[in-house]
Design a protein around this motif. Structure first.
Motif, short mmCIF file in Angstrom:
data_model
loop_
_atom_site.label_atom_id
_atom_site.label_comp_id
_atom_site.label_asym_id
_atom_site.label_seq_id
_atom_site.Cartn_x
_atom_site.Cartn_y
_atom_site.Cartn_z
N VAL A 93 0.84 -1.21 0.00
CA VAL A 93 0.00 0.00 0.00
C VAL A 93 0.88 1.26 0.00
O VAL A 93 0.59 2.23 -0.70
CB VAL A 93 -0.99 -0.02 1.19
CG1 VAL A 93 -1.78 1.28 1.27
CG2 VAL A 93 -1.95 -1.19 1.06
N GLN A 94 1.96 1.20 0.76
CA GLN A 94 2.88 2.35 0.78
C GLN A 94 3.50 2.57 -0.61
O GLN A 94 3.58 3.69 -1.10
CB GLN A 94 3.98 2.12 1.81
CG GLN A 94 3.48 2.20 3.25
CD GLN A 94 4.50 1.71 4.26
OE1 GLN A 94 5.55 1.20 3.90
NE2 GLN A 94 4.17 1.85 5.53
N VAL A 95 3.92 1.45 -1.23
CA VAL A 95 4.55 1.54 -2.55
C VAL A 95 3.52 2.04 -3.58
O VAL A 95 3.83 2.86 -4.45
CB VAL A 95 5.14 0.17 -2.98
CG1 VAL A 95 5.70 0.22 -4.40
CG2 VAL A 95 6.22 -0.27 -2.01
N PHE A 96 2.27 1.57 -3.44
CA PHE A 96 1.21 1.98 -4.36
C PHE A 96 0.98 3.49 -4.29
O PHE A 96 0.89 4.17 -5.32
CB PHE A 96 -0.08 1.21 -4.02
CG PHE A 96 -1.28 1.72 -4.77
CD1 PHE A 96 -1.42 1.45 -6.12
CD2 PHE A 96 -2.27 2.46 -4.13
CE1 PHE A 96 -2.52 1.93 -6.83
CE2 PHE A 96 -3.37 2.94 -4.82
CZ PHE A 96 -3.49 2.67 -6.18
N GLY A 147 -5.62 -2.96 9.26
CA GLY A 147 -6.01 -4.27 8.76
C GLY A 147 -6.42 -4.20 7.29
O GLY A 147 -6.34 -3.14 6.67
N ARG A 148 -6.89 -5.33 6.75
CA ARG A 148 -7.22 -5.40 5.32
C ARG A 148 -8.26 -4.34 4.90
O ARG A 148 -8.08 -3.67 3.89
CB ARG A 148 -7.76 -6.81 5.00
CG ARG A 148 -8.03 -7.02 3.54
CD ARG A 148 -8.53 -8.42 3.22
NE ARG A 148 -9.15 -8.44 1.90
CZ ARG A 148 -8.49 -8.54 0.75
NH1 ARG A 148 -7.18 -8.63 0.76
NH2 ARG A 148 -9.12 -8.55 -0.40
N ASP A 149 -9.31 -4.18 5.71
CA ASP A 149 -10.35 -3.19 5.35
C ASP A 149 -9.78 -1.77 5.32
O ASP A 149 -10.12 -0.98 4.44
CB ASP A 149 -11.52 -3.25 6.34
CG ASP A 149 -12.36 -4.50 6.13
OD1 ASP A 149 -12.13 -5.21 5.13
OD2 ASP A 149 -13.22 -4.79 6.98
N ASP A 150 -8.92 -1.48 6.31
CA ASP A 150 -8.29 -0.15 6.33
C ASP A 150 -7.43 0.06 5.08
O ASP A 150 -7.43 1.13 4.48
CB ASP A 150 -7.38 0.02 7.56
CG ASP A 150 -8.14 -0.11 8.85
OD1 ASP A 150 -9.17 0.57 8.98
OD2 ASP A 150 -7.72 -0.89 9.73
N LEU A 151 -6.69 -0.99 4.72
CA LEU A 151 -5.79 -0.87 3.57
C LEU A 151 -6.58 -0.66 2.27
O LEU A 151 -6.21 0.17 1.44
CB LEU A 151 -4.88 -2.10 3.47
CG LEU A 151 -3.91 -2.32 4.64
CD1 LEU A 151 -3.10 -3.59 4.44
CD2 LEU A 151 -2.97 -1.13 4.82
N ILE A 152 -7.69 -1.40 2.14
CA ILE A 152 -8.53 -1.22 0.93
C ILE A 152 -9.07 0.21 0.91
O ILE A 152 -9.09 0.87 -0.13
CB ILE A 152 -9.67 -2.26 0.90
CG1 ILE A 152 -9.09 -3.66 0.67
CG2 ILE A 152 -10.70 -1.93 -0.19
CD1 ILE A 152 -10.07 -4.79 0.77
N ARG A 153 -9.48 0.69 2.09
CA ARG A 153 -10.00 2.07 2.17
C ARG A 153 -8.90 3.07 1.76
O ARG A 153 -9.15 4.03 1.04
CB ARG A 153 -10.47 2.35 3.61
CG ARG A 153 -11.64 3.31 3.67
CD ARG A 153 -12.23 3.39 5.06
NE ARG A 153 -12.80 2.13 5.49
CZ ARG A 153 -12.55 1.52 6.66
NH1 ARG A 153 -11.73 2.06 7.53
NH2 ARG A 153 -13.13 0.38 6.95
N GLN A 154 -7.67 2.81 2.21
CA GLN A 154 -6.57 3.72 1.87
C GLN A 154 -6.26 3.71 0.36
O GLN A 154 -5.95 4.74 -0.22
CB GLN A 154 -5.31 3.33 2.65
CG GLN A 154 -5.44 3.60 4.14
CD GLN A 154 -4.22 3.15 4.92
OE1 GLN A 154 -3.18 2.83 4.35
NE2 GLN A 154 -4.34 3.12 6.23
N ILE A 155 -6.40 2.53 -0.25
CA ILE A 155 -6.17 2.43 -1.70
C ILE A 155 -7.28 3.22 -2.43
O ILE A 155 -7.01 3.98 -3.36
CB ILE A 155 -6.18 0.95 -2.16
CG1 ILE A 155 -5.00 0.20 -1.53
CG2 ILE A 155 -6.14 0.84 -3.68
CD1 ILE A 155 -5.12 -1.32 -1.60
N ALA A 156 -8.52 3.04 -1.94
CA ALA A 156 -9.66 3.73 -2.58
C ALA A 156 -9.52 5.25 -2.42
O ALA A 156 -9.80 6.01 -3.36
CB ALA A 156 -10.97 3.23 -1.98
N VAL A 157 -9.08 5.69 -1.24
CA VAL A 157 -8.90 7.13 -1.01
C VAL A 157 -7.84 7.67 -1.98
O VAL A 157 -8.01 8.74 -2.58
CB VAL A 157 -8.48 7.41 0.47
CG1 VAL A 157 -7.95 8.84 0.63
CG2 VAL A 157 -9.65 7.18 1.41
#
Lengths: 103, 204
Positions: free
Chosen positions: B8-11, B76-86
């Motif tokens: 997620v950081q790299v993304f 967690g996974r949900d937070d990470l998906i939210r961060q990608i979406a943001v």
């Protein structure tokens, strides 16, 4: 005020002309919308458009630019028979008109 | 698909480079503290809420920053998906500003424009969440979130209509929004890399 003071000076003239131009521009901006019915939808070529609250058409999607990562769907803008909204749909799900074209 | 914190950081760094913006921690930013104080003074939003809840994108001339209220790659996974979406949502705002120089002014001055720009960006959230979870975000719930952006009922109704139309494409696996296409290609490539690494391990 003496009558001579009623004559507009050069600066006054510029201000008056400027004001008039501003007014005309303001009227143009206010009235320069598409005049559509808010909430209406339409197909504009391959583009699905929605009429906003300022009576302007705005883009939702260009069906020809949808990426489906190899699914190979033939996306078409047409009237969705299920809810009456213009949408990007696979062409075989579109409501067809009498000539067999997508509506 | 597995998502790691590091990915997620790299993304985020990849998208920041691609769309040419700087990632700034919102709570550390003096300009955001000032904006938060101002919004608090005029009664629009509490400073704390503004600094801790909302991601803010400012693209104005050479000023290209995304102010992030969370720590990227943490959760967690949900937070990470939210961060990608943001991230993808904010990239769409960058695209809007690059496409239309008047975007920041129109965003602030017209409710209908603000509603349109947000609908355009919320579509990205929908596409990303569908890609990772196969779940469709509710157009009504997303449109209602715009109450917090002082967007009235009539404009929210238009937003909901945008998202209902978009959802028909999303649930068939189609992607409309530019940054979502870029993001999904990136994550698919990551997945392929992980898979091919696993296969080569198995062969050994």
């Amino acid at each position: 005020m003496p009558p001579s003071a009623w004559k507009a000076s050069g600066i006054d003239m510029i201000m008056m002309i400027g004001g008039a131009v501003f007014l005309i521009a303001a009227v143009f901006v206010v009235s320069c919308n598409d005049g559509c019915e808010p909430n209406a939808t339409r197909c504009n070529g391959s583009r699905v458009e929605i009429c906003n609250t300022e009576a302007d058409w705005e883009l939702e999607a260009d069906c020809s630019k949808i990426e489906d990562f190899g699914e190979g769907i033939d996306w078409t803008c047409c009237l969705d028979p299920l809810d009456g909204l213009h949408s990007c749909l696979p062409s075989d799900e579109c409501e067809l008109d009498e000539d067999g074209g997508a509506r | 698909m597995k998502i790691t914190n590091k990915q997620v950081q790299v993304f985020w760094k990849y998208m920041a480079k691609k769309y040419n913006f700087k990632i700034v921690t919102k709570q550390d930013s003096d300009e955001m503290k000032l904006v938060g104080w101002f919004l608090d003074q005029i009664g629009v939003q509490k400073k704390k809420e503004f600094l801790n809840t909302y991601t803010t994108t400012i693209i104005l001339g050479g000023w290209r920053c995304v102010y992030v209220p969370f720590e990227i790659g943490v959760g967690g996974r949900d937070d990470l998906i939210r961060q990608i979406a943001v991230c993808v949502h904010e990239c769409q705002h960058v695209v809007q500003a690059d496409r239309e120089t008047a975007q920041p002014i129109k965003y602030l001055s017209s409710d209908a424009s603000r509603a349109f720009y947000e609908a355009d960006a919320y579509r990205a959230n929908m596409e990303i969440v569908w890609f990772f979870t196969g779940k469709l975000m509710s157009p009504a719930i997303l449109a209602n979130q715009l109450k917090g952006y002082s967007i009235g009922k009539a404009d929210r109704r238009i937003v909901e209509k945008h998202l209902i139309i978009a959802s028909k494409v999303v649930k068939r696996g189609g992607v409309i929004t530019g940054p979502s296409k870029v993001a999904i290609r990136w994550w698919k490539a990551q997945n392929m890399r992980v898979r091919s690494r696993r296969v080569s391990h198995l062969k050994v």
